[in-house]
Design an enzyme around this catalytic site. Sequence first.
Site, PDB file in Angstrom:
ATOM      1  N   ASP A   1       8.708  -4.558  13.081  1.00 24.74           N
ATOM      2  CA  ASP A   1       7.428  -4.194  13.487  1.00 24.74           C
ATOM      3  C   ASP A   1       6.200  -5.250  13.227  1.00 24.74           C
ATOM      4  O   ASP A   1       5.387  -5.107  14.057  1.00 24.74           O
ATOM      5  CB  ASP A   1       7.264  -2.800  12.269  1.00 24.74           C
ATOM      6  CG  ASP A   1       8.190  -1.600  13.045  1.00 24.74           C
ATOM      7  OD1 ASP A   1       7.894  -1.387  14.174  1.00 24.74           O
ATOM      8  OD2 ASP A   1       9.011  -1.381  12.109  1.00 24.74           O
TER       9      ASP A   1
ATOM     10  N   ARG B   1       0.947  -3.117  -3.145  1.00 26.79           N
ATOM     11  CA  ARG B   1      -0.090  -3.025  -2.234  1.00 26.79           C
ATOM     12  C   ARG B   1      -1.272  -3.659  -2.489  1.00 26.79           C
ATOM     13  O   ARG B   1      -1.828  -4.413  -1.655  1.00 26.79           O
ATOM     14  CB  ARG B   1      -0.492  -1.483  -1.545  1.00 26.79           C
ATOM     15  CG  ARG B   1       0.971  -0.900  -0.898  1.00 26.79           C
ATOM     16  CD  ARG B   1       1.733  -2.120  -0.134  1.00 26.79           C
ATOM     17  NE  ARG B   1       3.168  -1.289   0.248  1.00 26.79           N
ATOM     18  CZ  ARG B   1       4.272  -1.805   0.545  1.00 26.79           C
ATOM     19  NH1 ARG B   1       4.063  -3.357   0.864  1.00 26.79           N
ATOM     20  NH2 ARG B   1       5.285  -1.155   1.053  1.00 26.79           N
TER      21      ARG B   1
ATOM     22  N   SER C   1      14.663   3.234   6.028  1.00 23.23           N
ATOM     23  CA  SER C   1      13.503   2.306   5.825  1.00 23.23           C
ATOM     24  C   SER C   1      13.490   1.899   4.423  1.00 23.23           C
ATOM     25  O   SER C   1      13.366   2.926   3.401  1.00 23.23           O
ATOM     26  CB  SER C   1      12.141   3.065   5.999  1.00 23.23           C
ATOM     27  OG  SER C   1      11.119   2.701   5.294  1.00 23.23           O
TER      28      SER C   1
HETATM   29  N1  ARG Z   1       7.225   6.693  -1.308  1.00 24.38           N
HETATM   30  C1  ARG Z   1       6.908   5.516  -1.949  1.00 24.38           C
HETATM   31  C2  ARG Z   1       5.386   5.247  -2.200  1.00 24.38           C
HETATM   32  O1  ARG Z   1       4.634   5.988  -1.302  1.00 24.38           O
HETATM   33  C3  ARG Z   1       7.476   4.318  -1.157  1.00 24.38           C
HETATM   34  C4  ARG Z   1       6.939   3.951   0.134  1.00 24.38           C
HETATM   35  C5  ARG Z   1       7.714   3.112   1.103  1.00 24.38           C
HETATM   36  N2  ARG Z   1       9.121   3.422   1.162  1.00 24.38           N
HETATM   37  C6  ARG Z   1       9.860   3.035   2.042  1.00 24.38           C
HETATM   38  N3  ARG Z   1      11.099   3.551   2.075  1.00 24.38           N
HETATM   39  N4  ARG Z   1       9.712   2.156   2.850  1.00 24.38           N
HETATM   40  O2  ARG Z   1       5.083   4.388  -2.968  1.00 24.38           O
END
Ligand code: ARG
Length: 399
Positions: A16, A97, A177
């Site tokens: 991606d 993040r 994922s």
């Molecule tokens: N649900 C988690 C969050 O929002 C992880 C998000 C990413 N998860 C993933 N399997 N790519 O912090």
Amino acid sequence: MGRAKKVVLAYSGGVDTSVCIPYLKHEWGIEEVITLAADLGQGDELEPIRQKALDSGASISLVQNVTPEFVTDYAFPAIKANALYENRYPLTTALARPLIAKILVEAAAAHGADAVAHGCTGKGNDQVRFDVSIAALNPQLKVLAPAREWGMSREETIAYGERYGIPSPVKKSSPYSIDRNLLGRSIEAGILEDAWQEPPEEIYLMTQAIANTPDTPTYTEITFDRGIPVALDGQLLDPVTLITQLNAIAGSNGVGRIDMVENRLVGIKSREIYEAPAMGVLIYAHRDLEMLTLTADVTQFKRGIEEAYARLIYNGQWYSPLKESLDAFINKTQERVSGTVRIKFHRGNATIVGRQSANTLYDEDLATYTSADQFDHRAAEGFIYIWGLPTRVWAQKGR
Ligand code: ARG
């Protein structure tokens, strides 16, 4: 006229974000795409990723190791706050993040870019965390999220990439994922979307199945200094080594798996599996040390702050006045949270079996049931009379 001239793209090496490079250039008219791959201790080989970005059309491919900063400036504050989203998730993905956003903004300034970009779709929390963090750090900077707009299926994305020389994934790509960094792994999609299905063993990498854990328990002592973990078994360790070692100890004893349905900020409930061995144990141990060193009212008041703190991390408000204000409170509470917690790891359990601190408020002479007792039992009678007075009056009126 494109949406921007020069863009710094957060890059992972996956299909991606690779497709984002030609997409930004050819569909959105961006003249120059610089990629930035963050090393957060995820264990990927970074040189191939760096090269892949160039092969996919990036003008400059940056790789930045921010693992130490990730632990000290992002994970440690979360530990001081005992931050668990919806009481369970130690925010291992969410914490990364704002740091990625920070280095994107810095790279944009260093390279004279007028926009930054990420590969998030429109359904998750991460787009919110990136966009809001970037806005907080540089409100003038444009944020581009091509995957939120391009509307291509997985197959179409791969086909689009092939047109621009991006190889389709070699192995049959995983149905899951997965997001990974030093603190843990987040796994969703595939069969996990059925919330009734037990996760297959194959999804786990950092934690052992209980059946494969040692017969004998492992004892580990974690030492904290003002709320921050500094040593394992009496040995002072740098933050990254400490997390790495504790991940191994907990994970090999089957500790650190979380299977939960959570509430995303965008309104959807999602089923997510986490592996976060060290983070879970550190919050558990830290909370125990707080029970020893904080007064009852601070401990109880802090619970509400902790929940607010976890929620703001989850909801993308790391760079916010609320976060700064809560930090001031939390840091004040941590001044005496120093000491050692002893943990017994065995067969999927991490049990706290001892704790000590020079600042302990636990007084054996007050707590003891032996003749050493210093507590004034007679004082209890008057206390109870006054404490219970409202209840007594209320009961009398009701007859
Ligand atoms: N649900 C988690 C969050 O929002 C992880 C998000 C990413 N998860 C993933 N399997 N790519 O912090």
